[in-house]
Enzyme design. Structure first.
Site, PDB file in Angstrom:
ATOM      1  CD  GLU A  94      37.163  33.665  39.778  1.00  0.00           C
ATOM      2  OE1 GLU A  94      38.231  34.024  39.247  1.00  0.00           O
ATOM      3  OE2 GLU A  94      36.078  33.648  39.159  1.00  0.00           O
TER       4      GLU A  94
ATOM      5  CG  HIS B 257      40.442  31.408  36.354  1.00  0.00           C
ATOM      6  ND1 HIS B 257      40.465  30.858  35.090  1.00  0.00           N
ATOM      7  CD2 HIS B 257      39.134  31.697  36.616  1.00  0.00           C
ATOM      8  CE1 HIS B 257      39.233  30.815  34.606  1.00  0.00           C
ATOM      9  NE2 HIS B 257      38.401  31.319  35.521  1.00  0.00           N
TER      10      HIS B 257
ATOM     11  CG  ASP C 174      36.564  31.688  32.415  1.00  0.00           C
ATOM     12  OD1 ASP C 174      36.831  32.899  32.523  1.00  0.00           O
ATOM     13  OD2 ASP C 174      36.197  30.971  33.365  1.00  0.00           O
TER      14      ASP C 174
END
Length: 608
Positions: A430, A433, A506
């Site tokens: 995360e 990202h 993703d």
């Protein structure tokens, strides 16, 4: 044991007493008739009757006009028809026969009257029983199957409709178009003097939950006229001809209450293209549609207007004859609410709950891009449920955050017990990202929140929310979205030097964006401004073109992946800091990330 329907067999009250009395009287009458009918009576001629008298065998007789019933001395019975003569009466007297004579005016005695009354009551009961049984078995109300062709539309008088345009938040353009219909119903002479004609029908088109039905009720409330409401599926039955009959009955009722509004919800159930099927329900549906077309604009014309409002989210499947001017003259689009409309909708729904006055609904509206009106109502309701379960006196920002995440992602997965290693991998994923998004140009969507708390099927979520309402996207913005999607896998490779399965969603998102760039938006130099979208599962282009499309999609993704790996390698220290903060706090907002990494902050969309 099967229980009988109480509506068919009433057991209490006046109906029960009348039913019991009817059955009892009918039973007595029928029993009396059976007793009298089953006696053995011999028929004799008049001559035989005189011989019996001469032979002194007759004990007594019962004379009613010319009919004689008698009893012999051996106990047997007989009956005959006689002529009135002095000789017969003298013979009876001479042989000491007991004689009883009835007056013809009194021949219907009590038992005859009882029997006749019992039969009448019995047949009335049987008729009522059959009538109620038919109604109960058909489920169609009074008359049962005989009323199957009647319309199922519900009529609402003007006094029963409380909604106005003020009750509908947002959708300003739709309300403006519908205001013309309201004005015509209120002031028809103003338009007739100019030769203008009122629209026969208005089709409301929009995704579910955006307020099409509420708009239709608001039109009826503003116009102060009767409102008939029915669903498209209510016309269709397994019996051929029923749907067309219901359409006729609906418009007959509407014209008797004109001027009025007929609202058909989910009209695509009955208005689909004709000629797509054969037999059965297709024939019935097409007959129903033909009747609807005739009623809306057929050969006959009527003075008083009946306006048809219909709603659908599948206007593409409707028959062309239904959409032509003269039937549905106007097509009103009811889109997803924009930011200002979302704020107004939130204000409407928050009036019925106890909301913390410090909450800024404008910020909530910014964070709910893509929500329908129904989604926003559900957001407030979920927040109220969360506050109630926590024993709070009012809804605070944390309740709204929880409701927002639950609707978009799913409920917190408390059953998923992550190990320290799983948390570390998820945190770096995360963080990858988020960091890529932070390093992108300012025209990309800003960071909102990063969490490694499992929700739904996701082990962690990085949220990016737009600063404003967007209607178009640039090529740079789409490339930024692809790179942000690829940041999770790139971070895992950089830190752990191995491939994991958590990036599947993703990759799907990144591939979809790249394919749209190539096939829909003409953002490929090799393929140019040509649309290559598939139609009904078939590709309208050659295999060589399909190969070029795949190569261009792959080129875009490969170039983005190279850039992402370079950016994360250059800023590995920031990646480590952000991942460590996520492991400690589990949920981190954009403001905390900017402060941690020393990056100039952008507009933060935290709801508090």
């Amino acid at each position: 044991m099967k229980r009988f329907n109480r509506s068919v067999f009433p057991s209490k009250g006046p109906k029960g007493i009348v039913l019991a009395l009817t059955i009892a009287l009918a039973g007595i009458g029928v029993l009396s008739w059976l007793i009298s009918d089953t006696r053995e009576i011999n028929n004799v001629t008049y001559s035989q009757f005189l011989d019996l008298i001469e032979e002194n065998k007759v004990e007594k007789v019962h004379v009613t006009g010319q009919d004689v019933q008698g009893k012999l001395k051996d106990g047997s019975r007989f009956e005959t028809v006689v002529v009135d003569s002095p000789q017969m009466w003298d013979m009876l007297r001479a042989h000491n026969v007991m004689v009883a004579v009835d007056n013809l005016a009194n021949q219907f005695n009590f038992w005859h009257l009882l029997f006749l009354g019992s039969l009448i009551l019995f047949f009335i009961f049987v008729w009522q029983f059959i009538r109620q049984a038919r109604s109960a078995s058909s489920g169609g109300g009074p008359g049962g199957i005989f009323n199957m062709g009647k319309s199922k539309a519900r009529m609402f008088p003007p006094s029963a409709i409380k909604e106005k345009f003020s009750s509908v938040a947002g959708v300003h353009e739709a309300k403006e178009e519908l205001q013309d219909v309201v004005d015509f119903l209120k002031n028809p002479d103003k338009y007739k003097s100019m030769g203008a004609k009122i629209p026969r029908g208005v089709l409301l088109v929009g995704e579910p939950g955006n307020g099409k039905t509420l708009l239709a009720r608001a039109v009826a409330g503003e116009a102060n006229c009767p409102f008939f409401s029915i669903s498209g599926s209510d016309f269709i039955e397994v019996f051929v001809g029923v749907g067309a009959s219901r359409v006729r009955d609906l418009f007959e009722q509407a014209r008797s209450h004109a001027p009025c509004i007929v609202f058909i919800d989910e009209i695509d159930a009955v208005g689909r293209h004709r000629g797509r099927g054969m037999g059965g329900g297709h024939d019935e549906r097409e007959q129903t549609l033909n009747q609807l077309l005739t009623e809306m604009d057929g050969f006959l014309t009527y003075k008083k207007p009946v306006i048809v409002l219909a709603a659908t989210n599948r206007s593409d499947v409707l028959d062309k004859a239904l959409l032509r001017p003269g039937r549905f003259d106007r097509i009103v689009h009811v889109p997803y609410p924009d930011q200002k409309s979302r704020e107004q909708i939130l204000q409407v729904h928050s009036q019925s709950v106890k909301l913390d006055p410090t909450i800024d609904l404008a910020k909530v509206a910014r964070a709910t891009s893509g929500f329908s009106g129904a989604d926003l109502a559900n957001l407030i309701n979920e927040a109220a449920i969360n506050a109630s379960k926590a024993g709070k006196t009012m809804i605070d920002v944390h309740d709204l955050e929880e409701a927002h995440d639950k609707i978009l992602i799913g409920k917190v997965s408390k059953s998923k017990m992550l190990t320290d290693e799983d948390k570390r991998v998820t945190a770096y994923h995360e963080a990858g990202h988020a960091l890529i998004r932070l390093l992108m140009p300012l025209d990309s969507d800003p960071l909102h929140k990063v969490t490694i708390i499992p929700r739904g099927h996701a082990l962690g979520v990085t949220s990016f929310l737009p600063e404003r309402e967007k209607y178009t996207s640039s090529k740079d913005e789409m490339i930024s979205s692809i790179m942000a999607a690829l940041g999770g896998r790139a971070a895992e490779e950089l830190i752990f030097n191995k491939l994991m399965t958590g990036a599947a969603s993703d990759f799907r998102a990144a591939t979809a964006i790249a394919r749209s760039m190539v096939c829909d938006y003409g953002m490929s130099e090799k393929l140019g401004p040509v649309v290559y979208s598939q139609e009904y599962g078939q590709q309208p282009y050659s295999e060589s073109t399909a190969r070029l499309i795949d190569e261009e999609v792959r080129r875009i993704l490969d170039e983005c992946q190279v850039k992402v790996r370079e950016m994360l390698s250059q800023h590995k220290d920031k990646l480590d800091k952000l991942a460590q903060l996520l492991i400690e706090k589990e949920t981190v907002y954009a403001g905390e990330v900017y402060e941690l990494l020393g990056i100039e902050p952008r507009t933060e969309l935290k709801l508090s």
